[in-house]
Write an enzyme that holds these catalytic residues in place. Structure first.
Site, PDB file in Angstrom:
ATOM      1  N   THR A 129       0.862  -1.196   0.000  1.00 13.54           N
ATOM      2  CA  THR A 129       0.000   0.000   0.000  1.00 13.54           C
ATOM      3  C   THR A 129       0.894   1.240   0.000  1.00 13.54           C
ATOM      4  O   THR A 129       0.837   2.070   0.903  1.00 13.54           O
ATOM      5  CB  THR A 129      -0.962  -0.030   1.194  1.00 13.54           C
ATOM      6  OG1 THR A 129      -1.611  -1.299   1.213  1.00 13.54           O
ATOM      7  CG2 THR A 129      -2.042   1.039   1.070  1.00 13.54           C
ATOM      8  N   HIS A 130       1.763   1.316  -0.984  1.00  5.77           N
ATOM      9  CA  HIS A 130       2.651   2.469  -1.097  1.00  5.77           C
ATOM     10  C   HIS A 130       2.391   3.164  -2.425  1.00  5.77           C
ATOM     11  O   HIS A 130       3.239   3.181  -3.313  1.00  5.77           O
ATOM     12  CB  HIS A 130       4.114   2.036  -0.949  1.00  5.77           C
ATOM     13  CG  HIS A 130       4.400   1.381   0.370  1.00  5.77           C
ATOM     14  ND1 HIS A 130       5.516   0.635   0.619  1.00  5.77           N
ATOM     15  CD2 HIS A 130       3.694   1.374   1.532  1.00  5.77           C
ATOM     16  CE1 HIS A 130       5.490   0.186   1.864  1.00  5.77           C
ATOM     17  NE2 HIS A 130       4.390   0.620   2.437  1.00  5.77           N
TER      18      HIS A 130
END
Ligand code: FAD
Ligand code: SF4
Length: 569
Positions: free
Chosen positions: A498-499
């Site tokens: 989740t970057h």
């Protein structure tokens, strides 16, 4: 007809780390602040007995409800984008505290190199990347951001050791000693040293000891319960907005929190914003919240979407290269390997950020002269606790079902270790965010559309980092190693990281960025947009340390602006 509410000094859209930090700093300074959060209210007490892997880790119990709002995705602009119906590649936060409630807690600083990547790449390697890669300097140096990094680390109580030779200069040590270095982490340490690398225990926003932060918020020492990533912490040991900045804002008496408040529009008049329009998601009543300053802290996706649906800023056009809104969307590459060992290890205890890693192949910490990519990635091993449903590593050649599979799975459960990398992502002219022309959310707004694929640079870095991971895992003594394969196209289905970054990037030039270095919008001086969307490229480690630092910088900007209006740069 929307009901108009009493005007306040500041309204934040979203109350995660970014919205919470700006709210607490402004409320402490005496400004009236309203925080609008689309999800529900929650406190640490809500996480008692949360150890339910099926509900929270597999079915994403704390995350965004895609039946109300999602994104559409396509690999290139000639394809028809389709809605993401189930969370997969990344996990979007929802509810008070946002994704900061169920994050792992790994907390890094980017390298000085990241902030001047264009200049430094040119100086060292000439024109190494083609013009399709839109790398740019951030307009702000590491040294300028350093005090804000320190502030964020002290507020969330980072546990860490500053021994990596590649770190930027720090003005003070981490506030807490590192988390424990387990015997399993020592296996990585030995393998990494044998490979000529410099391992260190990674910095964690998880308290290794009891801690009281400079705002008076208290954290308890971690119990290494192993239910951390994708879960809220029931021991109040993992720092999150709901046990740090949000209660501090509430204590001032200047902060009003409204949950179940979904913002659908930023209102603009001339070159100023006047407030926001939102919908109470429980009653479906509509409100206008006027404010002197609007701060968007609704993560990469909705910060970009809200600007787009409100018609603020010029949309990026990949055909002409003109426009900045939606530009430079980046992600990361995630090469990795599983090593299978003879000896059994105790892998049941763990924490989301209990990890050891090396930066030898990250940033510009090694010579890229003979390589066809720039930057690199952190290589690390996480001891986050084994989850019985999701953990099922078996050596290559094992049948995928039946008695032989079961036997290998049971045997490997305590005899396998995963080592992975987070490879930096460079912006490409064909990777961007825009509005979908077909699909809409529950409030009738177009969905955000992501156009994204891995690039040649990504694939070359993937192969390079895979080779280094293989070397380290072999030097750790693995009897066999299973390597993750390099995929040609980005696939939004399997979880990767989740970057997400970019879309509302920062810079020193309005022609090249959406916001200035105080995260103040170039086209509306009383609008601030903050989060990983500000990153002009994505680095080779987790983003939240830099997001938190930018949020403190943004809060500084809002406070400066509230005393003297106009552009802050
Ligand atoms: C499983 C997981 C593990 C992670 N682990 C790490 C890690 O170890 N290290 C690290 O650095 N990072 C990690 N991250 C990333 C980290 O959680 C984010 O960088 C951080 O939470 C971003 O903070 P934010 O305030 O920008 O956004 P968010 O935390 O997403 O908060 C934004 C808030 O805005 C709200 N919102 C959105 N749209 C609207 C709207 N229209 N109206 C009102 N409210 C709205 C959302 O509901 C949300 O609460 C992880 C993320 C996940 C999902
Ligand atoms: S591992 Fe530590 S920080 Fe994580 S949830 Fe458990 S007690 Fe909290």
């Amino acid at each position: 007809m929307a009901a108009e509410l009493k005007k306040v000094n500041v309204v934040t859209v979203g109350v995660g780390f970014t919205g919470g930090i700006v709210a607490s700093e402004c409320a402490k300074a005496g400004l009236s602040v309203v925080g609008l959060e689309r999800g529900g209210y929650r406190t640490v007490e809500d996480f008692m007995e949360i150890h339910d892997e099926w509900r929270y880790a597999v079915n994403y119990g704390l995350m965004q409800d895609l039946s109300k709002e999602t994104i559409t995705f396509r690999n290139d602009r000639n394809m028809k984008a389709l809605p993401m119906r189930k969370l997969g590649s990344f996990l979007l936060g929802d509810g008070l505290g946002g994704a900061g409630v169920h994050w792992n807690g790994l907390n890094f600083r980017f390298f000085p190199y990241d902030f001047k990547i264009k200049t430094m790449t040119k100086e060292r390697y000439g024109s190494k990347l083609s013009g399709d890669y839109l790398i740019q300097d951030w307009g702000l140096s590491y040294e300028q951001l350093e005090p804000y990094y320190t502030k964020f680390e002290n507020i969330i109580g980072v546990s860490g050791e500053s021994v990596s030779p590649f770190d930027g200069k720090r003005s003070s040590p981490y506030p807490l000693p590192p988390l424990v270095k387990t015997s399993v982490m020592e296996i990585f340490e030995n393998g990494a040293k044998k490979s000529g690398c410099h391992p260190y225990v990674l910095p964690a926003g998880i308290a290794s000891q009891a801690y009281t932060n400079p705002d008076g918020a208290e954290l308890n020492p971690c119990e290494y319960c192993g239910y951390c990533e994708r879960f809220g912490c029931e021991y109040n040991a993992k720092a999150s907005p709901i046990n740090t900045v949000i209660p501090v804002a509430q204590k001032t008496g200047n902060f009003e929190l409204r949950c179940n408040a979904n913002v659908v529009e930023v209102l603009k008049k001339g070159n100023m914003v006047t407030g926001v329009r939102y919908i109470n998601t429980l009653t479906l009543e509509e409100f206008i919240q006027p404010a002197d300053v609007v701060v968007l802290g609704s993560y990469v996706m909705n910060n970009a979407k809200l600007l787009m649906v409100s018609g603020i800023g010029e949309m990026y056009d990949p055909m002409t290269g003109k426009g900045t809104l939606g530009k430079n969307y980046c992600y990361q590459i995630t090469p990795g390997a599983t090593g299978f060992f003879d000896d059994q290890m105790n892998l049941f205890a763990g924490a989301g950020a209990l990890a050891i890693g090396v930066d030898d192949f990250n940033g510009d910490n090694f010579d890229h002269s003979g390589l066809n990519f720039i930057h690199g990635g952190l290589i690390s091993m996480l001891q986050s606790g084994k989850r019985p449903i999701e953990t099922n590593a078996v050596p290559a050649g094992t049948p995928s079902w039946g008695a032989a599979f079961k036997k290998a799975s049971i045997n490997s459960f305590t005899r396998s270790l995963g080592v992975g990398a987070q490879g930096a992502s460079m912006p490409h002219r064909e990777n961007y965010l825009s509005l979908d022309d077909t699909y809409k959310d529950a409030y009738g707004l177009p969905l955000l559309r992501m156009t994204y694929n891995f690039t040649e640079q990504d694939r070359a870095m993937f192969d390079f980092l895979t080779g280094k991971i293989d070397m380290i895992v072999k030097n750790m003594g693995a009897k066999s190693v299973g390597l993750k394969s390099n995929s040609k196209d980005y696939n939004i289905v399997p979880y990767q990281t989740t970057h997400n970054t970019g879309g509302t990037i920062m810079g020193s030039d309005p022609e090249e960025s959406v916001v200035n270095t105080y995260l103040q919008h170039w086209d509306a001086e009383n609008l601030f947009v903050v989060g990983a969307g500000n990153f002009p490229h994505n680095g080779g480690c987790n983003p939240t340390g830099t997001v938190g630092a930018l949020a403190y910088r943004c809060a500084d900007g809002v406070l400066k602006y509230s005393k003297k209006s106009g552009s802050l740069v």
